[in-house]
Scaffold this motif. Structure first.
Motif, PDB file in Angstrom:
ATOM      1  N   GLU A  39       5.955 -14.718 -19.792  1.00  0.00           N
ATOM      2  CA  GLU A  39       5.659 -15.072 -21.182  1.00  0.00           C
ATOM      3  C   GLU A  39       6.016 -16.537 -21.418  1.00  0.00           C
ATOM      4  OE1 GLU A  39       5.794 -12.428 -24.932  1.00  0.00           O
ATOM      5  OE2 GLU A  39       7.751 -13.413 -24.828  1.00  0.00           O
ATOM      6  N   ALA A  40       5.084 -17.268 -21.979  1.00  0.00           N
ATOM      7  CA  ALA A  40       5.317 -18.692 -22.258  1.00  0.00           C
ATOM      8  C   ALA A  40       4.834 -19.008 -23.670  1.00  0.00           C
ATOM      9  CB  ALA A  40       4.578 -19.559 -21.248  1.00  0.00           C
ATOM     10  N   LEU A  41       5.700 -19.654 -24.433  1.00  0.00           N
ATOM     11  CA  LEU A  41       5.342 -20.059 -25.801  1.00  0.00           C
ATOM     12  C   LEU A  41       5.183 -21.573 -25.848  1.00  0.00           C
ATOM     13  CD1 LEU A  41       5.103 -19.909 -28.941  1.00  0.00           C
ATOM     14  CD2 LEU A  41       7.603 -19.910 -29.022  1.00  0.00           C
ATOM     15  N   LEU A  42       4.015 -21.971 -26.305  1.00  0.00           N
ATOM     16  CA  LEU A  42       3.696 -23.383 -26.436  1.00  0.00           C
ATOM     17  C   LEU A  42       3.527 -23.689 -27.918  1.00  0.00           C
ATOM     18  CD1 LEU A  42       2.967 -25.921 -24.803  1.00  0.00           C
ATOM     19  CD2 LEU A  42       0.624 -25.066 -24.692  1.00  0.00           C
ATOM     20  N   GLY A  43       4.456 -24.484 -28.468  1.00  0.00           N
ATOM     21  CA  GLY A  43       4.389 -24.796 -29.892  1.00  0.00           C
ATOM     22  C   GLY A  43       3.132 -25.569 -30.242  1.00  0.00           C
ATOM     23  N   ALA A  78       7.844 -25.388 -16.732  1.00  0.00           N
ATOM     24  CA  ALA A  78       8.442 -24.335 -17.554  1.00  0.00           C
ATOM     25  C   ALA A  78       9.407 -24.912 -18.583  1.00  0.00           C
ATOM     26  CB  ALA A  78       9.173 -23.336 -16.646  1.00  0.00           C
ATOM     27  N   SER A  79      10.154 -25.939 -18.174  1.00  0.00           N
ATOM     28  CA  SER A  79      11.197 -26.503 -19.040  1.00  0.00           C
ATOM     29  C   SER A  79      10.629 -27.140 -20.306  1.00  0.00           C
ATOM     30  CB  SER A  79      11.995 -27.544 -18.257  1.00  0.00           C
ATOM     31  OG  SER A  79      11.119 -28.543 -17.758  1.00  0.00           O
ATOM     32  N   GLU A  80       9.330 -27.448 -20.302  1.00  0.00           N
ATOM     33  CA  GLU A  80       8.724 -28.115 -21.456  1.00  0.00           C
ATOM     34  C   GLU A  80       8.148 -27.135 -22.486  1.00  0.00           C
ATOM     35  OE1 GLU A  80       9.014 -31.387 -21.818  1.00  0.00           O
ATOM     36  OE2 GLU A  80      10.042 -31.469 -19.886  1.00  0.00           O
ATOM     37  N   PHE A  81       8.135 -25.847 -22.141  1.00  0.00           N
ATOM     38  CA  PHE A  81       7.665 -24.851 -23.110  1.00  0.00           C
ATOM     39  C   PHE A  81       8.808 -24.505 -24.064  1.00  0.00           C
ATOM     40  CE2 PHE A  81       4.569 -24.450 -19.778  1.00  0.00           C
ATOM     41  CZ  PHE A  81       3.421 -23.987 -20.386  1.00  0.00           C
ATOM     42  N   GLU A  82       8.460 -24.106 -25.280  1.00  0.00           N
ATOM     43  CA  GLU A  82       9.490 -23.731 -26.252  1.00  0.00           C
ATOM     44  C   GLU A  82      10.250 -22.492 -25.770  1.00  0.00           C
ATOM     45  OE1 GLU A  82       6.787 -25.218 -27.114  1.00  0.00           O
ATOM     46  OE2 GLU A  82       7.534 -26.795 -28.442  1.00  0.00           O
ATOM     47  N   GLU A  83       9.501 -21.562 -25.200  1.00  0.00           N
ATOM     48  CA  GLU A  83      10.131 -20.391 -24.576  1.00  0.00           C
ATOM     49  C   GLU A  83       9.381 -20.106 -23.298  1.00  0.00           C
ATOM     50  OE1 GLU A  83      10.312 -17.031 -27.259  1.00  0.00           O
ATOM     51  OE2 GLU A  83      10.907 -18.360 -28.896  1.00  0.00           O
ATOM     52  N   TYR A  84      10.107 -19.693 -22.272  1.00  0.00           N
ATOM     53  CA  TYR A  84       9.447 -19.440 -20.990  1.00  0.00           C
ATOM     54  C   TYR A  84      10.227 -18.395 -20.220  1.00  0.00           C
ATOM     55  CZ  TYR A  84       6.744 -20.477 -16.771  1.00  0.00           C
ATOM     56  OH  TYR A  84       5.908 -20.385 -15.688  1.00  0.00           O
ATOM     57  N   ARG A  85       9.490 -17.442 -19.707  1.00  0.00           N
ATOM     58  CA  ARG A  85      10.129 -16.399 -18.907  1.00  0.00           C
ATOM     59  C   ARG A  85       9.157 -15.967 -17.821  1.00  0.00           C
ATOM     60  NH1 ARG A  85      11.014 -10.235 -21.194  1.00  0.00           N
ATOM     61  NH2 ARG A  85      11.291  -9.293 -19.141  1.00  0.00           N
ATOM     62  N   CYS A  86       9.615 -15.921 -16.587  1.00  0.00           N
ATOM     63  CA  CYS A  86       8.773 -15.405 -15.507  1.00  0.00           C
ATOM     64  C   CYS A  86       9.692 -14.661 -14.539  1.00  0.00           C
ATOM     65  CB  CYS A  86       8.030 -16.534 -14.807  1.00  0.00           C
ATOM     66  SG  CYS A  86       6.902 -15.946 -13.535  1.00  0.00           S
ATOM     67  N   ASP A  87       9.693 -13.330 -14.637  1.00  0.00           N
ATOM     68  CA  ASP A  87      10.619 -12.532 -13.831  1.00  0.00           C
ATOM     69  C   ASP A  87      10.264 -12.561 -12.364  1.00  0.00           C
ATOM     70  OD1 ASP A  87      11.723 -11.973 -16.255  1.00  0.00           O
ATOM     71  OD2 ASP A  87      10.704 -10.046 -16.497  1.00  0.00           O
TER      72      ASP A  87
END
Lengths: 255, 14
Positions: free
Chosen positions: A3-7, A54-63
């Motif tokens: 899941e990745a959130l891009l503002g 990944a570090s530039e996304f507001e939220e980022y998760r990749c299990d």
């Protein structure tokens, strides 16, 4: 789960618009570090390499790392629905069959959710060695775009020559010949500025049709970096906050 | 005429 959130959803819209005419179906690799893709155009003379950190996304998760086969054509259609101010969430379960896209308006007034069917695609990865280039040109992406567009009216091939002082864009067609020469300078005006890093003079020819397609990425970055060495593909790099988009193009060779 | 080489000429296919 990925899941990745891009503002700033607009940047994803621009990225997909910048590659959709070159590559139609691609594998996105998602890992805990980045979303990336590498894909060749149908004629195998151009290559697109995208990395979104990944570090530039507001939220980022990749299990767990995953390959997501995506129709860029269809992704572009869905992203057209997202507003320019929308945030975008990308989501996929482990071993996903769909990529979920969620577009949310600035004031949470509207939310759109779509599931894009994923594809199983053969991956045709090219190993690209790290390499020192003979010449590196850093210039305004809009200026480079304009030069390529204008010279396309003369012919289909751009002759690019770089020495320590200047870069020359030359064309030769049925209507005649011509060239645009820009000298290295450190102007305050971003459209004039030109930085050259040249160890050896190079002169190469490229298809303008492809350069014009690459230049769609000029909306992502004010600057473009061209890396050239004789007889190897040119690299056009567009860097932006979220990551970078690079295009490789094989040179034209005289018969 | 001129032609354009495919990228796999320059980079190995992995």
């Amino acid at each position: 789960m990925f899941e990745a959130l891009l503002g700033n959803g607009l940047i994803l819209k621009k990225i997909i618009e910048s590659i959709k005419e070159l590559v139609t179906e691609v594998n996105f690799e998602v890992t805990s570090e980045a979303i990336s893709l590498q894909a060749m155009d149908a004629s195998h003379v151009a290559l697109v390499v995208l990395v979104l950190r990944a570090s530039e996304f507001e939220e980022y998760r990749c299990d767990r790392p995953q390959t997501l086969g995506v129709s860029i054509t269809n992704l572009a259609k869905l992203l057209k629905i997202a507003g320019n101010d929308d945030s975008i969430i990308l989501r996929a379960e482990d071993e996903a069959h769909v990529l979920t896209l969620v577009f949310t308006g600035k004031n949470n007034e509207k939310m759109c959710e779509f599931n894009l069917n994923l594809l199983t695609l053969d991956s045709e990865h090219l190993g690209i060695p790290e390499q020192e280039y003979s010449a590196e040109v850093t210039m305004s992406s809009s200026e480079f775009s304009r030069i390529c567009r204008e010279l396309t009216q003369v012919t289909d091939t751009l002759n690019l020559s770089v020495d320590k002082e200047s870069v020359k864009f030359a064309v030769s067609g049925d209507i005649g010949t011509g060239s645009i020469t820009m000298k290295a300078n450190n102007s305050d005006k971003s459209e004039e500025k030109l930085i050259l890093n040249v160890s050896d003079t190079v002169s190469m020819a490229f298809a303008l049709r492809y350069l014009n397609l690459f230049n769609k990425a000029s909306s992502l970055s004010d600057e473009v970096v061209l890396s050239l060495s004789p007889e190897v593909p040119v690299v056009l790099k567009f860097a932006f906050d979220l990551g970078e988009l690079k295009y490789f193009l094989a040179p034209k060779i005289a018969e | 005429g001129k032609y354009q080489e495919v990228l796999s000429k320059f980079y190995y296919v992995g």
